[in-house]
Design a protein around this motif. Structure first.
Motif, PDB file in Angstrom:
ATOM      1  N   GLY A 127      26.858  -9.007  14.771  1.00  0.00           N
ATOM      2  CA  GLY A 127      27.479  -9.596  15.956  1.00  0.00           C
ATOM      3  C   GLY A 127      26.972 -10.999  16.234  1.00  0.00           C
ATOM      4  N   ASP A 128      27.346 -11.505  17.383  1.00  0.00           N
ATOM      5  CA  ASP A 128      26.890 -12.827  17.837  1.00  0.00           C
ATOM      6  C   ASP A 128      25.374 -12.755  18.022  1.00  0.00           C
ATOM      7  N   GLY A 129      24.669 -13.699  17.448  1.00  0.00           N
ATOM      8  CA  GLY A 129      23.208 -13.705  17.519  1.00  0.00           C
ATOM      9  C   GLY A 129      22.657 -13.790  18.932  1.00  0.00           C
ATOM     10  N   ARG A 157      37.303 -10.151  14.293  1.00  0.00           N
ATOM     11  CA  ARG A 157      36.905 -10.904  15.482  1.00  0.00           C
ATOM     12  C   ARG A 157      36.788 -12.360  15.073  1.00  0.00           C
ATOM     13  N   PRO A 158      36.776 -13.284  16.018  1.00  0.00           N
ATOM     14  CA  PRO A 158      36.611 -14.689  15.630  1.00  0.00           C
ATOM     15  C   PRO A 158      35.235 -14.898  14.993  1.00  0.00           C
ATOM     16  N   GLY A 159      35.078 -15.978  14.286  1.00  0.00           N
ATOM     17  CA  GLY A 159      33.782 -16.254  13.651  1.00  0.00           C
ATOM     18  C   GLY A 159      33.792 -15.800  12.205  1.00  0.00           C
ATOM     19  N   THR A 214      31.751 -18.041  16.700  1.00  0.00           N
ATOM     20  CA  THR A 214      33.046 -18.203  17.385  1.00  0.00           C
ATOM     21  C   THR A 214      34.006 -19.063  16.569  1.00  0.00           C
ATOM     22  N   ALA A 215      33.473 -19.779  15.579  1.00  0.00           N
ATOM     23  CA  ALA A 215      34.226 -20.773  14.796  1.00  0.00           C
ATOM     24  C   ALA A 215      34.698 -21.939  15.670  1.00  0.00           C
ATOM     25  N   PRO A 227      26.787 -13.966  11.699  1.00  0.00           N
ATOM     26  CA  PRO A 227      27.873 -14.327  10.783  1.00  0.00           C
ATOM     27  C   PRO A 227      27.356 -15.139   9.597  1.00  0.00           C
ATOM     28  N   LEU A 228      28.249 -15.412   8.651  1.00  0.00           N
ATOM     29  CA  LEU A 228      27.948 -16.415   7.637  1.00  0.00           C
ATOM     30  C   LEU A 228      27.895 -17.758   8.364  1.00  0.00           C
TER      31      LEU A 228
END
Ligand code: NAD
Length: 470
Positions: free
Chosen positions: A304-306, A349-351, A25-26, A315-316
């Motif tokens: 995607g989101d884990g 997307r965010p993140g 989501t950052a 994500p990274l």
């Protein structure tokens, strides 16, 4: 959830704290206490006190205590797993796998024994080689596999009779602090202290006169700083650093079988593995089918989101790493003859998400080939002869791991011996096993952890020479 250091068997917080960001989501999602120098000093003093009795604790008891710690960790997998996913980004199933495997390896690594040895007994003298623990170990871990890398250090560090101060990366400190909670419940106070903080805390550890050995896992540039800093007190040091692992595919390889395995070796944990496949060398004959197969798998890979159940790749882990990988992609695009067959962009997307990327017709001079990308971007290079592939695979300052893919396993093993890397697999890439010493050639590291060599690295050998009566 409240996160605390573990110092002398007790929970502690700090005056200062810092945010931990969820890379999916950052956004910050938790606060982590930021240990002061005074807290580090107390953690080291506690470890020094605990060392006096822990070193004398019989080996079987130390083994049982570590097994108890491992069981305590395994019991909390459902609680620690989501914390690891939120701070690191990896899919929840993989986070739980990391914790479960850590528990397993903690026990497996304590099955071996470094026995004293009689190296000479000629009637005049008996010469014995015995081993002693070193004292207090300072363990410093990176953000890609915080739990399993800590587990390897804890296993042999403590089993050998040392005590420890463990510091996780400031990007992923929380699951490690929960490991500290497990230590509070299962180990004598001071045997395993966990303290979180910034990079500065790592520097205080490497120069600390109360720490006898540093076990460091991280990047090459930081590893060099660690070695320089540790030289002030001549600490024993192991450095597990970065890699730029080549995978060499031979003409006789079964392309359908190997393609998914190479893909997994390159894209697991979004490519953020020291020993991931980071460049692939393929012969003309198999080149297009391999690129096509990797491209297909990359397109189908669910990013995607884990925390979402279908996610295969997260994500990274942080903004810096995301920027570094995006920068390598931009640089790759400047080479007009390369083909980015899939990916090559961030997700909308965010993140810190980057689409799995395959780069065909990559060349030796590209930064993506020369540097460690540590991300989901895989260059595939063509070679003319195996000698040419091996020469190019070795043309690097890195030397962590490598792989040879073939149907002729023994020929693969012979070629493996010509590759300058600490581990070379035939028809496999990525993984560690309790009896396999792990470490790098050249700038990928110094010394070995895991296996008998790893256990020995946590001990000081001593020679005892005794005259014998005639
Ligand atoms: P990093 O070097 O930035 O940080 C690693 C750890 O060192 C962190 O805990 C950090 O806080 C600490 N640190 C930073 N500066 C320090 C200093 N001056 N003194 C002491 N400690 C300091 O590495 P990273 O970005 O967290 O991790 C990614 C790197 O780690 C990659 O290069 C990867 O290949 C490597 N890695 C190697 C292995 C291996 O076993 N060989 C395993 C995993 C990761």
């Amino acid at each position: 959830m409240r996160f605390t250091h573990t110092i002398d068997g007790k929970a502690e917080t700090s005056e200062r704290s810092f945010d931990v960001i969820n890379p999916a989501t950052a956004e910050p999602f938790a606060k982590c206490p930021d240990a002061s120098r005074e807290q580090l000093d107390r953690a080291v003093a506690s470890a020094r006190r605990a060392f006096q009795s822990w070193r004398k604790t019989p080996l079987a008891e130390r083994r049982a205590a570590i097994a108890n710690f491992a069981h305590g960790l395994a019991k909390r997998v459902d609680e620690i797993g989501p914390v690891l996913t939120k701070e690191q980004g990896k899919p929840l199933g993989q986070a739980k796998w990391e914790i479960g495997t850590s528990a397993h390896e903690l026990e497996a690594m304590c099955k071996m024994e470094l026995k004293p040895e009689i190296i000479r007994n000629d009637g005049k003298h008996r010469v014995e080689l015995v081993y002693h623990p070193l004292g207090v170990v300072g363990a410093i871990t990176p953000w890609n596999f915080p739990i399993i890398l800590a587990a390897h250090k804890i296993a042999h560090g403590l089993y050998a009779g040392n005590t420890m101060v463990l510091k996780p990366s400031p990007f992923t400190p929380l699951a490690t602090l929960l490991m500290g909670e497990v230590a509070r419940d299962t180990l004598p106070p001071g045997v395993l202290n966990t303290v979180a903080g910034g990079n500065e805390l790592g520097g205080w550890m490497t120069e600390h006169p109360g720490i006898d050995r540093i076990s460091f896992t991280g990047s090459v540039p930081t590893g060099k700083k660690v070695m320089a800093s540790a030289s002030g007190t001549l600490k024993r040091v192991t450095l597990e650093l970065g890699g730029n692992d080549p995978a060499i595919v031979l003409e006789d390889a079964n392309i359908d079988e190997i393609t998914p395995n190479i893909f997994r070796g390159a894209f697991l944990n979004a490519g953020q593995i020291c020993m991931a496949v980071k460049r692939v060398y393929a012969p003309e004959k198999l080149y297009e089918p391999l690129v096509e197969g990797l491209t297909k798998l990359a397109r189908a890979h669910r990013v995607g989101d884990g925390m979402e159940p279908d996610t295969e790749m997260g994500p990274l882990q942080n903004k810096m790493q995301f920027d570094k990988v995006m920068n390598l992609i931009e640089d790759t695009k400047k080479h007009k003859d390369v083909r980015i067959t899939t990916g090559g962009h961030q997700l909308n997307r965010p993140g810190y998400f980057i689409a799995p990327t395959v780069v065909a017709d990559a060349t030796d001079d590209m930064r993506l080939v020369k540097e460690e990308q540590f991300g989901p971007v895989l260059p595939v290079l063509k070679y003319k002869s195996v000698d040419d592939a091996v020469r190019r695979a070795n043309d690097t300052r890195f030397g962590l791991c490598a792989s040879v893919w073939t149907n002729d396993y023994e020929r693969g093993a012979e070629i493996a011996k010509t590759i300058e890397a600490g581990t070379v697999w035939v028809n496999h890439h990525v993984g560690s096993e309790a009896d396999m010493p792990f470490g790098g050639f050249k700038e990928s590291g110094l010394g070995r952890e895991i296996g008998m060599l790893g256990l020995a690295s946590y001990m000081e050998p001593q020679v005892i020479k005794v005259p014998l009566r005639a």
